[in-house]
Scaffold this motif. Sequence first.
Motif, PDB file in Angstrom:
ATOM      1  N   PRO A  24       0.772  -1.249   0.000  1.00  0.00           N
ATOM      2  CA  PRO A  24       0.000   0.000   0.000  1.00  0.00           C
ATOM      3  C   PRO A  24       0.801   1.295   0.000  1.00  0.00           C
ATOM      4  CG  PRO A  24      -0.963  -1.585   1.512  1.00  0.00           C
ATOM      5  CD  PRO A  24       0.322  -2.186   1.029  1.00  0.00           C
ATOM      6  N   VAL A  25       1.894   1.321   0.753  1.00  0.00           N
ATOM      7  CA  VAL A  25       2.597   2.610   0.899  1.00  0.00           C
ATOM      8  C   VAL A  25       3.190   3.079  -0.431  1.00  0.00           C
ATOM      9  CG1 VAL A  25       4.861   1.679   1.553  1.00  0.00           C
ATOM     10  CG2 VAL A  25       4.085   3.871   2.512  1.00  0.00           C
ATOM     11  N   ARG A  26       3.361   2.137  -1.385  1.00  0.00           N
ATOM     12  CA  ARG A  26       3.929   2.512  -2.695  1.00  0.00           C
ATOM     13  C   ARG A  26       2.939   3.344  -3.525  1.00  0.00           C
ATOM     14  NH1 ARG A  26       5.789  -3.499  -4.706  1.00  0.00           N
ATOM     15  NH2 ARG A  26       6.862  -4.152  -2.790  1.00  0.00           N
ATOM     16  N   SER A 116       9.993 -13.340   4.350  1.00  0.00           N
ATOM     17  CA  SER A 116       9.659 -11.927   4.552  1.00  0.00           C
ATOM     18  C   SER A 116       9.799 -11.604   6.035  1.00  0.00           C
ATOM     19  CB  SER A 116       8.214 -11.654   4.108  1.00  0.00           C
ATOM     20  OG  SER A 116       7.300 -12.282   5.012  1.00  0.00           O
ATOM     21  N   GLY A 117       9.806 -10.312   6.314  1.00  0.00           N
ATOM     22  CA  GLY A 117       9.845  -9.900   7.712  1.00  0.00           C
ATOM     23  C   GLY A 117       8.579 -10.310   8.448  1.00  0.00           C
ATOM     24  N   THR A 118       7.445 -10.253   7.716  1.00  0.00           N
ATOM     25  CA  THR A 118       6.175 -10.676   8.323  1.00  0.00           C
ATOM     26  C   THR A 118       6.240 -12.127   8.773  1.00  0.00           C
ATOM     27  OG1 THR A 118       4.876  -9.090   7.029  1.00  0.00           O
ATOM     28  CG2 THR A 118       3.717 -11.036   7.854  1.00  0.00           C
ATOM     29  N   GLY A 156       2.202   0.690  12.865  1.00  0.00           N
ATOM     30  CA  GLY A 156       2.767   1.840  12.151  1.00  0.00           C
ATOM     31  C   GLY A 156       2.899   1.564  10.667  1.00  0.00           C
ATOM     32  N   SER A 157       3.846   2.258  10.035  1.00  0.00           N
ATOM     33  CA  SER A 157       4.136   2.107   8.601  1.00  0.00           C
ATOM     34  C   SER A 157       2.867   2.390   7.792  1.00  0.00           C
ATOM     35  CB  SER A 157       4.690   0.701   8.317  1.00  0.00           C
ATOM     36  OG  SER A 157       5.043   0.574   6.947  1.00  0.00           O
ATOM     37  N   GLY A 158       2.638   1.559   6.771  1.00  0.00           N
ATOM     38  CA  GLY A 158       1.517   1.817   5.878  1.00  0.00           C
ATOM     39  C   GLY A 158       0.178   1.807   6.580  1.00  0.00           C
ATOM     40  N   PHE A 238      13.526  -8.869  19.592  1.00  0.00           N
ATOM     41  CA  PHE A 238      13.922  -7.660  18.858  1.00  0.00           C
ATOM     42  C   PHE A 238      13.540  -7.847  17.393  1.00  0.00           C
ATOM     43  CE2 PHE A 238      15.471  -5.566  22.264  1.00  0.00           C
ATOM     44  CZ  PHE A 238      16.766  -5.048  22.270  1.00  0.00           C
ATOM     45  N   ASP A 239      12.642  -6.992  16.919  1.00  0.00           N
ATOM     46  CA  ASP A 239      12.329  -7.001  15.491  1.00  0.00           C
ATOM     47  C   ASP A 239      13.381  -6.128  14.800  1.00  0.00           C
ATOM     48  OD1 ASP A 239       9.413  -6.187  13.426  1.00  0.00           O
ATOM     49  OD2 ASP A 239      11.500  -6.654  12.942  1.00  0.00           O
ATOM     50  N   GLU A 240      14.406  -6.773  14.274  1.00  0.00           N
ATOM     51  CA  GLU A 240      15.517  -6.074  13.607  1.00  0.00           C
ATOM     52  C   GLU A 240      15.425  -6.226  12.083  1.00  0.00           C
ATOM     53  OE1 GLU A 240      18.954  -4.833  15.104  1.00  0.00           O
ATOM     54  OE2 GLU A 240      19.153  -6.154  16.846  1.00  0.00           O
ATOM     55  N   PHE A 399       5.324   8.675   8.178  1.00  0.00           N
ATOM     56  CA  PHE A 399       5.524   7.599   9.157  1.00  0.00           C
ATOM     57  C   PHE A 399       6.400   6.478   8.601  1.00  0.00           C
ATOM     58  CE2 PHE A 399       2.934   9.851  11.910  1.00  0.00           C
ATOM     59  CZ  PHE A 399       1.822  10.307  11.216  1.00  0.00           C
ATOM     60  N   GLU A 400       7.471   6.901   7.936  1.00  0.00           N
ATOM     61  CA  GLU A 400       8.467   5.950   7.449  1.00  0.00           C
ATOM     62  C   GLU A 400       9.849   6.508   7.734  1.00  0.00           C
ATOM     63  OE1 GLU A 400       5.933   2.910   5.746  1.00  0.00           O
ATOM     64  OE2 GLU A 400       7.991   3.027   6.473  1.00  0.00           O
ATOM     65  N   ALA A 401      10.851   5.645   7.658  1.00  0.00           N
ATOM     66  CA  ALA A 401      12.248   6.085   7.800  1.00  0.00           C
ATOM     67  C   ALA A 401      12.847   6.301   6.426  1.00  0.00           C
ATOM     68  CB  ALA A 401      13.036   5.015   8.556  1.00  0.00           C
TER      69      ALA A 401
HETATM   70  P1  KE4 Z   1       7.990  -7.497   5.228  1.00  0.00           P
HETATM   71  O1  KE4 Z   1       6.949  -8.550   5.471  1.00  0.00           O
HETATM   72  O2  KE4 Z   1       7.429  -6.271   4.542  1.00  0.00           O
HETATM   73  O3  KE4 Z   1       9.244  -8.042   4.517  1.00  0.00           O
HETATM   74  O4  KE4 Z   1       8.554  -7.010   6.644  1.00  0.00           O
HETATM   75  C1  KE4 Z   1       7.645  -6.541   7.607  1.00  0.00           C
HETATM   76  C2  KE4 Z   1       8.381  -5.698   8.612  1.00  0.00           C
HETATM   77  C3  KE4 Z   1       8.664  -6.226   9.850  1.00  0.00           C
HETATM   78  N1  KE4 Z   1       9.333  -5.520  10.791  1.00  0.00           N
HETATM   79  C4  KE4 Z   1       9.766  -4.265  10.528  1.00  0.00           C
HETATM   80  C5  KE4 Z   1      10.508  -3.513  11.582  1.00  0.00           C
HETATM   81  C6  KE4 Z   1       9.511  -3.668   9.265  1.00  0.00           C
HETATM   82  O5  KE4 Z   1       9.937  -2.406   9.027  1.00  0.00           O
HETATM   83  C7  KE4 Z   1       8.805  -4.396   8.292  1.00  0.00           C
HETATM   84  C8  KE4 Z   1       8.451  -3.812   6.935  1.00  0.00           C
HETATM   85  N2  KE4 Z   1       8.822  -2.453   6.728  1.00  0.00           N
HETATM   86  C9  KE4 Z   1       8.001  -1.719   5.766  1.00  0.00           C
HETATM   87  C10 KE4 Z   1       8.556  -0.295   5.679  1.00  0.00           C
HETATM   88  N3  KE4 Z   1       8.370   0.418   6.883  1.00  0.00           N
HETATM   89  C11 KE4 Z   1       7.964  -2.373   4.437  1.00  0.00           C
HETATM   90  C12 KE4 Z   1       7.430  -1.497   3.324  1.00  0.00           C
HETATM   91  C13 KE4 Z   1       6.082  -1.939   2.850  1.00  0.00           C
HETATM   92  O6  KE4 Z   1       5.241  -2.347   3.680  1.00  0.00           O
HETATM   93  O7  KE4 Z   1       5.871  -1.849   1.614  1.00  0.00           O
END
Ligand code: KE4
Length: 427
Positions: A24-26, A116-118, A156-158, A238-240, A399-401
């Motif tokens: 969404p943020v794109r 993915s980070g998720t 936060g974020s999107g 820690f979410d890194e 609300f982004e870095a």
């Molecule tokens: P992804 O699932 O998007 O790879 O990661 C999720 C995630 C988890 N933890 C942290 C601290 C994150 O910043 C993120 C994803 N960051 C966003 C930008 N703030 C991704 C950009 C987007 O959602 O398009």
Amino acid sequence: MNHATSKKLFDRARKVIPGGVNSPVRAFRSVHLDPPFIIRGRGSRIYDVDGNEYIDYVGSWGPMILGHAHPAVVYAVRERVARGASFGAPTVLEIEMAEELCTALPSLEMVRMVNSGTEATMSAIRLARGYTNRKKIIKFAGCYHGHVDALLIEAGSGATTLGVPDSAGVPPEFTSNTLSAVYNDLASVDELISACGQEIAAVIVEPVAGNMGTIPPRPGFLAGLRERCSQAGIVLIFDEVMTGFRVAYGGAQLLYEIKPDLTCLGKIIGGGLPVGAFGGRREIMEHLAPLGPVYQAGTLSGNPLAMAAGLETLRTLKKENPYPQLEINAAYLADNINTLLDEHDIPHCCTRVGSMLCTFFTETAVQNYETAKTSDCERFARFFSSMLKRGIYLAPSQFEAGFISAAHSREDLDLTLNAVKESLSEI
Ligand code: KE4
């Protein structure tokens, strides 16, 4: 700047992709613009379909710390894909990646790759619950950990950018075990622990918040979380995903000398390819299938191409150590932006940790979600638009870095500061 082709492509995209974007943020909605369609990047620059060139401070939202199309990363992926893209079987690359992560991050004894980070945070939460046999999770308002159902609470974020920090489609049962605390406020954590201590499986935190703009941890905040979690038998996560290999080669845990029980990673460790990882103490990680009762899996987890891109990125970072120069460049940019905002009498709060930075348009000292939300988002939108038309590509949300890469030159920074000077007189 001409954006005619991008506009045509955006119209076409919106017919078959929700909002025309895959994240969404794109969509540039909070800055009231249509997004340019990018065709290539090199170093600090990206180029759109209309031939416009931008100095890029998004860097794919963090992964591109070396800059775009780094020759060593390009070679590593090209050489690897020629041997086959994926096997769904163990490969040496996965061992090399796991060893590299466990060497780099002080708290990692074992690690599991995901896509993915998720996936990393979702899996870490499940693992913490399985390990402790407890249900509740503490997160912090304004922190974003991916679109995990249980963590889409004051996200936060999107989610904040679009005004949906608590998403539709998530049944209350899925979030009834999620407790929300105030970032940088240990008293808010104490309240939750005294109310539910023995039910709390984990605290998950961005050690440097990067999804409500950039907000550094106050002195003692992370140490306070560590102490409280150790006392209450709570897993500290820690979410890194963003800070890992960004604020230091060993992440925020090295920078602030705090050892979490679990760490989530992503972004940089994939060098621009889809990747995530979670890892930590051996006794916790050995609860994961096939060893233990906590199930977690993934078709493309540890994918050879992502491992090749990520390993080459990490090895280049370790060999070239760009961190001192990243610190100098980011400080130069942030300090001069601060000075320009002062000179133009524009209320602002500039924040930075290493090469992740943010400018809030508020006179309030930003230390948490509530203070971040005092920022004038319409002024940010005007600033964003002025900078974009001058060839500076910022994160399209207050609300982004923002991120500086090792490829950003002093010339890039001075061009950026000139654009800031001109833009501030317009907003
Ligand atoms: P992804 O699932 O998007 O790879 O990661 C999720 C995630 C988890 N933890 C942290 C601290 C994150 O910043 C993120 C994803 N960051 C966003 C930008 N703030 C991704 C950009 C987007 O959602 O398009």
